[in-house]
Design a protein around this motif. Structure first.
Motif, PDB file in Angstrom:
ATOM      1  N   ALA A 179     -46.585 -45.925  52.910  1.00  0.00           N
ATOM      2  CA  ALA A 179     -47.839 -46.585  52.501  1.00  0.00           C
ATOM      3  C   ALA A 179     -48.875 -46.631  53.622  1.00  0.00           C
ATOM      4  CB  ALA A 179     -47.563 -47.999  51.989  1.00  0.00           C
ATOM      5  N   PRO A 180     -49.371 -45.465  54.104  1.00  0.00           N
ATOM      6  CA  PRO A 180     -50.365 -45.466  55.187  1.00  0.00           C
ATOM      7  C   PRO A 180     -51.639 -46.204  54.795  1.00  0.00           C
ATOM      8  CG  PRO A 180     -50.160 -43.269  54.200  1.00  0.00           C
ATOM      9  CD  PRO A 180     -49.051 -44.103  53.648  1.00  0.00           C
ATOM     10  N   ARG A 181     -52.195 -46.920  55.763  1.00  0.00           N
ATOM     11  CA  ARG A 181     -53.445 -47.653  55.584  1.00  0.00           C
ATOM     12  C   ARG A 181     -54.379 -47.297  56.733  1.00  0.00           C
ATOM     13  NH1 ARG A 181     -49.789 -53.068  54.882  1.00  0.00           N
ATOM     14  NH2 ARG A 181     -48.741 -52.421  52.944  1.00  0.00           N
ATOM     15  N   PRO A 182     -55.689 -47.420  56.512  1.00  0.00           N
ATOM     16  CA  PRO A 182     -56.638 -47.028  57.569  1.00  0.00           C
ATOM     17  C   PRO A 182     -56.343 -47.697  58.900  1.00  0.00           C
ATOM     18  CG  PRO A 182     -57.820 -47.415  55.526  1.00  0.00           C
ATOM     19  CD  PRO A 182     -56.395 -47.845  55.282  1.00  0.00           C
ATOM     20  N   GLY A 183     -56.398 -46.884  59.968  1.00  0.00           N
ATOM     21  CA  GLY A 183     -56.246 -47.399  61.317  1.00  0.00           C
ATOM     22  C   GLY A 183     -54.827 -47.618  61.780  1.00  0.00           C
ATOM     23  N   GLU A 184     -53.837 -47.358  60.948  1.00  0.00           N
ATOM     24  CA  GLU A 184     -52.457 -47.667  61.313  1.00  0.00           C
ATOM     25  C   GLU A 184     -51.810 -46.561  62.146  1.00  0.00           C
ATOM     26  OE1 GLU A 184     -50.678 -50.856  58.195  1.00  0.00           O
ATOM     27  OE2 GLU A 184     -50.338 -48.744  57.698  1.00  0.00           O
ATOM     28  N   GLN A 185     -50.801 -46.986  62.918  1.00  0.00           N
ATOM     29  CA  GLN A 185     -50.045 -46.103  63.822  1.00  0.00           C
ATOM     30  C   GLN A 185     -48.653 -45.846  63.243  1.00  0.00           C
ATOM     31  OE1 GLN A 185     -50.719 -45.076  67.549  1.00  0.00           O
ATOM     32  NE2 GLN A 185     -49.233 -43.676  66.639  1.00  0.00           N
ATOM     33  N   ILE A 205     -48.142 -35.352  59.814  1.00  0.00           N
ATOM     34  CA  ILE A 205     -49.396 -34.660  59.489  1.00  0.00           C
ATOM     35  C   ILE A 205     -49.992 -35.214  58.206  1.00  0.00           C
ATOM     36  CG2 ILE A 205     -50.305 -32.435  58.705  1.00  0.00           C
ATOM     37  CD1 ILE A 205     -48.406 -31.140  60.802  1.00  0.00           C
ATOM     38  N   GLU A 206     -49.167 -35.423  57.187  1.00  0.00           N
ATOM     39  CA  GLU A 206     -49.715 -35.983  55.940  1.00  0.00           C
ATOM     40  C   GLU A 206     -50.142 -37.438  56.116  1.00  0.00           C
ATOM     41  OE1 GLU A 206     -48.908 -34.928  52.085  1.00  0.00           O
ATOM     42  OE2 GLU A 206     -47.337 -33.465  52.559  1.00  0.00           O
ATOM     43  N   TRP A 207     -49.462 -38.167  56.983  1.00  0.00           N
ATOM     44  CA  TRP A 207     -49.924 -39.528  57.326  1.00  0.00           C
ATOM     45  C   TRP A 207     -51.343 -39.463  57.877  1.00  0.00           C
ATOM     46  CZ3 TRP A 207     -47.914 -44.639  57.525  1.00  0.00           C
ATOM     47  CH2 TRP A 207     -48.584 -45.522  58.377  1.00  0.00           C
ATOM     48  N   LEU A 208     -51.588 -38.545  58.810  1.00  0.00           N
ATOM     49  CA  LEU A 208     -52.920 -38.416  59.402  1.00  0.00           C
ATOM     50  C   LEU A 208     -53.949 -37.934  58.388  1.00  0.00           C
ATOM     51  CD1 LEU A 208     -51.969 -36.815  62.843  1.00  0.00           C
ATOM     52  CD2 LEU A 208     -52.664 -39.174  62.412  1.00  0.00           C
ATOM     53  N   CYS A 250     -56.234 -42.998  60.862  1.00  0.00           N
ATOM     54  CA  CYS A 250     -54.791 -43.149  61.061  1.00  0.00           C
ATOM     55  C   CYS A 250     -54.355 -42.405  62.324  1.00  0.00           C
ATOM     56  CB  CYS A 250     -54.022 -42.611  59.852  1.00  0.00           C
ATOM     57  SG  CYS A 250     -54.041 -43.727  58.431  1.00  0.00           S
ATOM     58  N   LYS A 251     -53.310 -42.934  62.972  1.00  0.00           N
ATOM     59  CA  LYS A 251     -52.771 -42.346  64.194  1.00  0.00           C
ATOM     60  C   LYS A 251     -51.275 -42.109  64.002  1.00  0.00           C
ATOM     61  CE  LYS A 251     -54.258 -46.007  66.396  1.00  0.00           C
ATOM     62  NZ  LYS A 251     -55.144 -46.618  65.389  1.00  0.00           N
ATOM     63  N   ALA A 252     -50.746 -41.113  64.698  1.00  0.00           N
ATOM     64  CA  ALA A 252     -49.317 -40.815  64.556  1.00  0.00           C
ATOM     65  C   ALA A 252     -48.764 -40.225  65.840  1.00  0.00           C
ATOM     66  CB  ALA A 252     -49.079 -39.851  63.394  1.00  0.00           C
ATOM     67  N   GLU A 289     -39.983 -45.504  74.682  1.00  0.00           N
ATOM     68  CA  GLU A 289     -40.414 -46.497  75.663  1.00  0.00           C
ATOM     69  C   GLU A 289     -41.861 -46.272  76.085  1.00  0.00           C
ATOM     70  OE1 GLU A 289     -39.031 -48.256  80.031  1.00  0.00           O
ATOM     71  OE2 GLU A 289     -37.749 -46.834  78.950  1.00  0.00           O
ATOM     72  N   GLY A 290     -42.651 -47.333  76.020  1.00  0.00           N
ATOM     73  CA  GLY A 290     -44.040 -47.273  76.460  1.00  0.00           C
ATOM     74  C   GLY A 290     -45.022 -46.776  75.429  1.00  0.00           C
ATOM     75  N   LEU A 291     -44.551 -46.424  74.225  1.00  0.00           N
ATOM     76  CA  LEU A 291     -45.467 -45.930  73.202  1.00  0.00           C
ATOM     77  C   LEU A 291     -46.250 -47.086  72.577  1.00  0.00           C
ATOM     78  CD1 LEU A 291     -43.275 -43.294  71.289  1.00  0.00           C
ATOM     79  CD2 LEU A 291     -44.824 -42.937  73.212  1.00  0.00           C
ATOM     80  N   PRO A 292     -47.453 -46.820  72.072  1.00  0.00           N
ATOM     81  CA  PRO A 292     -48.198 -47.870  71.358  1.00  0.00           C
ATOM     82  C   PRO A 292     -47.386 -48.402  70.183  1.00  0.00           C
ATOM     83  CG  PRO A 292     -49.568 -45.932  71.734  1.00  0.00           C
ATOM     84  CD  PRO A 292     -48.181 -45.535  72.115  1.00  0.00           C
ATOM     85  N   ALA A 293     -47.462 -49.692  69.968  1.00  0.00           N
ATOM     86  CA  ALA A 293     -46.668 -50.320  68.902  1.00  0.00           C
ATOM     87  C   ALA A 293     -47.020 -49.726  67.541  1.00  0.00           C
ATOM     88  CB  ALA A 293     -46.897 -51.823  68.890  1.00  0.00           C
ATOM     89  N   PRO A 294     -46.020 -49.480  66.706  1.00  0.00           N
ATOM     90  CA  PRO A 294     -46.287 -48.881  65.395  1.00  0.00           C
ATOM     91  C   PRO A 294     -46.558 -49.930  64.318  1.00  0.00           C
ATOM     92  CG  PRO A 294     -43.931 -49.047  65.699  1.00  0.00           C
ATOM     93  CD  PRO A 294     -44.569 -49.633  66.946  1.00  0.00           C
ATOM     94  N   ASN A 295     -47.238 -49.500  63.281  1.00  0.00           N
ATOM     95  CA  ASN A 295     -47.314 -50.276  62.038  1.00  0.00           C
ATOM     96  C   ASN A 295     -46.256 -49.826  61.051  1.00  0.00           C
ATOM     97  OD1 ASN A 295     -50.480 -49.688  62.911  1.00  0.00           O
ATOM     98  ND2 ASN A 295     -50.017 -51.831  62.482  1.00  0.00           N
ATOM     99  N   ALA A 296     -45.812 -48.569  61.209  1.00  0.00           N
ATOM    100  CA  ALA A 296     -44.796 -48.009  60.324  1.00  0.00           C
ATOM    101  C   ALA A 296     -43.969 -46.999  61.106  1.00  0.00           C
ATOM    102  CB  ALA A 296     -45.436 -47.355  59.109  1.00  0.00           C
ATOM    103  N   ILE A 297     -42.700 -46.847  60.700  1.00  0.00           N
ATOM    104  CA  ILE A 297     -41.776 -45.921  61.344  1.00  0.00           C
ATOM    105  C   ILE A 297     -41.089 -45.098  60.270  1.00  0.00           C
ATOM    106  CG2 ILE A 297     -39.710 -45.710  62.792  1.00  0.00           C
ATOM    107  CD1 ILE A 297     -40.346 -48.530  63.871  1.00  0.00           C
TER     108      ILE A 297
END
Length: 398
Positions: free
Chosen positions: A245-251, A264-267, A273-275, A312-320
């Motif tokens: 369920a990707p939403r605008p601006g999510e990682q 790629i489809e998330w982006l 959206c970021k990935a 480790e050290g990656l930006p926190a995700p909204n979805a995995i």
């Protein structure tokens, strides 16, 4: 009382001083220093203050600007500084009270006015410093696109790109130096282009041809992705993206990238959206980068390494999404490391990983779904159903 800004970003058209608003003229008259590219400074030859040429690459100018703190600086930019312009970079690097902006009509506005196109129904892309492949998701018959390009040679590169993708019937209008005394508008086709186009240049494209448009629904046909055979196939990918369920601006964290199809489809779902894809094999990581570039999502961040160490050290995700390397250790690490409320989807094909997700769902809740697909295939002189391996999918919130 708030401090007055010391940076004023002034939008400048190709007509130079004639097109400046009263506010922009006032800003220039009160400036101590004017910064801009050589082309912009040449448009204002009668400046009575110190001028500083903005260097190439653009990022090198930020340090120069920072060294002028408090000295009332005007930064010259093309048209609207916040539409593929310098404005967003400066705003990101300096605090809100340090800068203000005085925009002028953008190149897109000028181009739409010449073409008679509704700007709200036209795709506008700044590709002067980006790959032409960012056009790919927007190419469909009858689409209208205005593209900013770096120089005249890029006009021919654009035509070749369209032809290679099967859109060789597209109509092009090359627009140079819009709004100024050197303005030139040249109708053309992909197969017939003049030489000698000059910067600044943009192209209005009326897309036509037999090329294949990219569907907007989740689950692109598999042939859009180059793969060594390891990829989430179209029906499963559609269900997985629906669960993510990707939403605008999510990682997104895509763990075990394969061909990169999920990320790629998330982006593609939204431009903000970021990935990040984590893939342990170097050959597959290279393939992911190639797929991302070809499909207009070159902003995909590909990490070569194995999870959980590579996380480790990656930006926190909204979805995995976990498509490979599924283990109890990975699930426990993710649960401990990511923010509460992070959505997660994990797919399992083997009996061992299926058992892992079954036990995980019993402890943590969420949805557990078994997906079985079959495709018609030859069976002797007739046809029968050829089943794919069944897949178990867990989706939930950590």
């Amino acid at each position: 009382m708030a401090e007055a800004p010391w940076i004023t970003i002034v939008g400048l058209g190709e007509d130079g001083p004639q097109g400046l608003s009263l506010a922009s003229r006032t800003a220039l008259e009160s400036a101590k220093i004017v910064m801009g590219s050589k082309r912009h400074l040449d448009l204002l030859p009668d400046l009575k203050v110190k001028t500083v040429e903005w260097p190439v690459p653009f990022a090198d100018g930020i340090g120069l600007l920072r060294g002028l703190t408090g000295r009332q600086v005007v930064v010259l930019a093309s048209g609207d500084p916040f539409w593929f312009g310098a404005g967003s970079t400066i705003a990101r690097e300096f605090t809100d009270h340090e800068w203000c902006a005085l925009p002028a009509p953008s190149t897109f506005s000028h181009a739409a006015a010449r073409m008679g196109w509704a700007l709200d129904q036209t795709t506008c892309l700044g590709l002067h410093a980006a790959p032409l492949s960012r056009l790919r998701p927007h190419l469909a018959p009858t689409a209208r696109v205005i593209v900013l390009l770096r120089d005249g040679d890029a006009v021919h590169e654009l035509a070749a790109y369209l032809k290679d993708l099967g859109f060789g019937d597209s109509k092009l209008t090359v627009l140079e130096a819009l709004g100024g005394p050197r303005e030139r508008v040249t109708p053309a086709t992909v197969g017939a282009l003049n030489d000698g186009f000059c910067h600044p240049v943009c192209v209005a494209v009326e897309v036509a041809g037999q090329g294949e448009a990219m569907p907007k629904a989740s689950g692109l046909p598999d042939h859009f992705f180059a793969s060594d055979g390891v990829m989430t196939k179209r029906p499963i990918r559609a269900l997985t993206l629906s669960a993510l369920a990707p939403r605008p601006g999510e990682q997104l964290w895509d763990i075990g990238g394969g061909s990169g199809s999920i990320a790629i489809e998330w982006l593609l779902s939204h431009p903000t959206c970021k990935a990040i894809t984590v893939e342990p094999r170097g050959d597959r990581a290279a393939n992911i980068r190639a797929n991302a570039l070809a499909l207009g999502t070159d902003r995909l961040d590909v990490i070569e390494g194995s999870a959980p160490a590579a996380l480790e050290g990656l930006p926190a995700p909204n979805a995995i999404f976990v498509g490979g390397g599924l283990s109890e250790a990975l699930l426990s690490t993710l649960e401990a490391a990511v923010p509460t409320g992070t959505r997660m989807v994990a797919n399992a094909v083997t009996l061992e990983t299926e058992a892992l997700l079954t036990a995980w769902q019993a402890r943590k809740g969420g949805d557990l779904m078994r997906i079985e697909t079959a495709h018609a295939a030859p069976l002797g002189q007739r046809r029968g159903w050829k089943a794919a391996y069944p897949l178990v999918q867990w989706s939930g919130v950590l």
